[in-house]
Every structure is written in C-alpha cells, then in structure tokens.
Design a protein around this motif. Structure first.
Motif, PDB file in Angstrom:
ATOM      1  N   THR A 147      41.389  40.827  31.362  1.00  0.00           N
ATOM      2  CA  THR A 147      40.175  41.619  31.260  1.00  0.00           C
ATOM      3  C   THR A 147      40.460  43.022  31.778  1.00  0.00           C
ATOM      4  O   THR A 147      41.242  43.193  32.714  1.00  0.00           O
ATOM      5  N   ARG A 148      39.814  44.027  31.161  1.00  0.00           N
ATOM      6  CA  ARG A 148      40.000  45.408  31.609  1.00  0.00           C
ATOM      7  C   ARG A 148      38.861  45.873  32.504  1.00  0.00           C
ATOM      8  O   ARG A 148      38.825  47.030  32.900  1.00  0.00           O
ATOM      9  N   THR A 149      37.936  44.996  32.797  1.00  0.00           N
ATOM     10  CA  THR A 149      36.818  45.381  33.647  1.00  0.00           C
ATOM     11  C   THR A 149      36.994  44.791  35.044  1.00  0.00           C
ATOM     12  O   THR A 149      37.904  44.002  35.297  1.00  0.00           O
ATOM     13  N   LYS A 150      36.095  45.173  35.920  1.00  0.00           N
ATOM     14  CA  LYS A 150      36.170  44.720  37.302  1.00  0.00           C
ATOM     15  C   LYS A 150      36.035  43.205  37.386  1.00  0.00           C
ATOM     16  O   LYS A 150      35.356  42.584  36.565  1.00  0.00           O
ATOM     17  N   PRO A 151      36.652  42.594  38.388  1.00  0.00           N
ATOM     18  CA  PRO A 151      36.478  41.153  38.579  1.00  0.00           C
ATOM     19  C   PRO A 151      35.009  40.816  38.839  1.00  0.00           C
ATOM     20  O   PRO A 151      34.247  41.637  39.345  1.00  0.00           O
ATOM     21  N   ALA A 152      34.620  39.601  38.473  1.00  0.00           N
ATOM     22  CA  ALA A 152      33.259  39.149  38.747  1.00  0.00           C
ATOM     23  C   ALA A 152      33.022  39.135  40.255  1.00  0.00           C
ATOM     24  O   ALA A 152      33.909  38.781  41.036  1.00  0.00           O
ATOM     25  N   THR A 153      31.826  39.529  40.656  1.00  0.00           N
ATOM     26  CA  THR A 153      31.487  39.527  42.082  1.00  0.00           C
ATOM     27  C   THR A 153      30.091  38.957  42.274  1.00  0.00           C
ATOM     28  O   THR A 153      29.257  38.976  41.374  1.00  0.00           O
ATOM     29  N   MET A 154      29.879  38.460  43.482  1.00  0.00           N
ATOM     30  CA  MET A 154      28.579  37.908  43.841  1.00  0.00           C
ATOM     31  C   MET A 154      27.738  38.988  44.504  1.00  0.00           C
ATOM     32  O   MET A 154      28.236  39.764  45.319  1.00  0.00           O
TER      33      MET A 154
END
Length: 218
Positions: free
Chosen positions: A77-84
C-alpha cells in the motif's frame, strides 16, 4: 453480504441519485468479486462507495485495493498504515486512508509544508544565480522548479505516506468490519453516529462493543 432492501434519494455534489436495492446489490457483486469481505461490509459502506463513485469520479477499486492491504498480510500500500482513533468519541474505531488523483492537491500541500518547498526553491535559484536573462534560461529554471516540487510528492509516495480519505472499520475477533467511508471534513460525532447506526442495522452484536470501546481500550 448485506441484505439490500432499501432505496435512497441522495444529492451529492449537485448530482441527484435514485438508488434502488437492486442497484446496490449489483454494484457490490461486481466490484467485490474475488474479495471475500462483503459479509463484513455494512450497507452504509456500500452506499458510500456507490455515491462517491457516481458523483465524485472515485474509482471503487482504489478503495478495494486498500481493503485488500488490510486483509492480506504484506500486501503493498502507498498510504499510511491503518491506525486506531485514540480520542473520544471515536476511540477504539479504526481508519485506513485511501488515495486517488482527487487528493493530489492535498498531498502536495502536505509534502511542500514545513519549509520544504521554500528550501527546494532556494536551492534551485541559488544554482542559477547570475544567469543571463534569456527565455531559454528561465525555462530551464522553471523546469527544474517543477521537478523539485514533484520530487517532494514522490518522496512522500515512496514512504507510503500518501493521505486521502478514510475507510472506517472495526476490528473484532481477528476480523475487520467495514462501516463507512468518511472525509476529513466530517466531524467525529457524525462519524461515530454512522458507525453505531451501521452496527445496529447490519451487525447488532457489535453495537455494545463499540459503545464500550472507551472503557475497553483505556
């Protein structure tokens, strides 16, 4: 798979949509084929994707690629990692960015912030200081300034830091449940209300879990 039994009349970006249950079901079956997550998607999520695809020119595959990155280990993925989310009322709920050309300006603005653009421009102008005042020389300066500007964006892209809008989802017992698509401009309370409503409609067993996130994740 969500049970599509509602019709909608929605106006978004000046476009009037009349969406039947058959429209949503056909849309879902077409775009989600080969990606076994429909049984964990709310009708709200499918509806959001349908609306943005038909009013904003968003390619649904852009969103589905990010879902694949959440579902498949080591998927690129080229976007930021998933975060809570860590602040109430969204504490405990997760979000993942997705990116399309619609968000290029936003990412350029971020990439060029913090004085980075000014520094790059200064370096180029210093390099050409004292050049002869001709059209060809100034075209060369303009070309290099453009290249430096785009380089800042591509550096951000290569670091997988592109930002866009959000896939809102819940993690429960090792599975992701996809609630809605949200925009940065949406306020936290409306996002939270959408999640609760989606749970109540499609995943009732998650409703109390979401309500208790603030306690469980403290």
């Amino acid at each position: 798979m969500p049970i599509f039994n509602k019709s909608y009349k929605i106006t978004h970006k000046g476009v009037d949509l009349h969406i039947g249950s058959d429209d949503l079901e056909a849309f879902a079956k077409f775009y989600f084929r080969g990606l076994p997550v429909l049984e964990r998607c709310t009708e709200k999520f499918i509806l959001d994707l349908y609306v943005y695809a038909h009013t904003s020119g968003l390619n649904p595959l852009v969103v589905l690629d990010e879902i694949k990155s959440l579902e498949v280990p080591n998927e690129f993925t080229r976007t930021k990692p998933a975060t809570m989310f860590t602040r109430l009322p969204l504490k405990g709920i997760w979000h993942k960015h997705f990116f399309s050309s619609h968000f290029l300006g936003q990412n350029m603005q971020i990439a060029q912030g913090g004085g980075r653009l000014e520094t790059s421009i200064g370096q180029v102008l210093e390099k050409y200081e004292g050049i002869e005042n001709t059209d060809e020389n100034w075209k060369a300066v303009a070309k290099e300034l453009t290249q430096e500007t785009m380089a800042l964006f591509h550096q951000r892209k290569e670091r997988s830091c592109l930002t866009g809008e959000w896939i809102i989802f819940i993690k429960h017992e090792g599975n992701n449940y996809y609630m809605s698509i949200s925009f940065h401009a949406n306020d936290d309370i409306s996002i939270y209300d959408d999640v609760l409503t989606s749970c109540q409609q499609d995943f009732p067993h998650l409703t109390e879990i979401v309500k208790n996130y603030a306690i469980r994740t403290a």
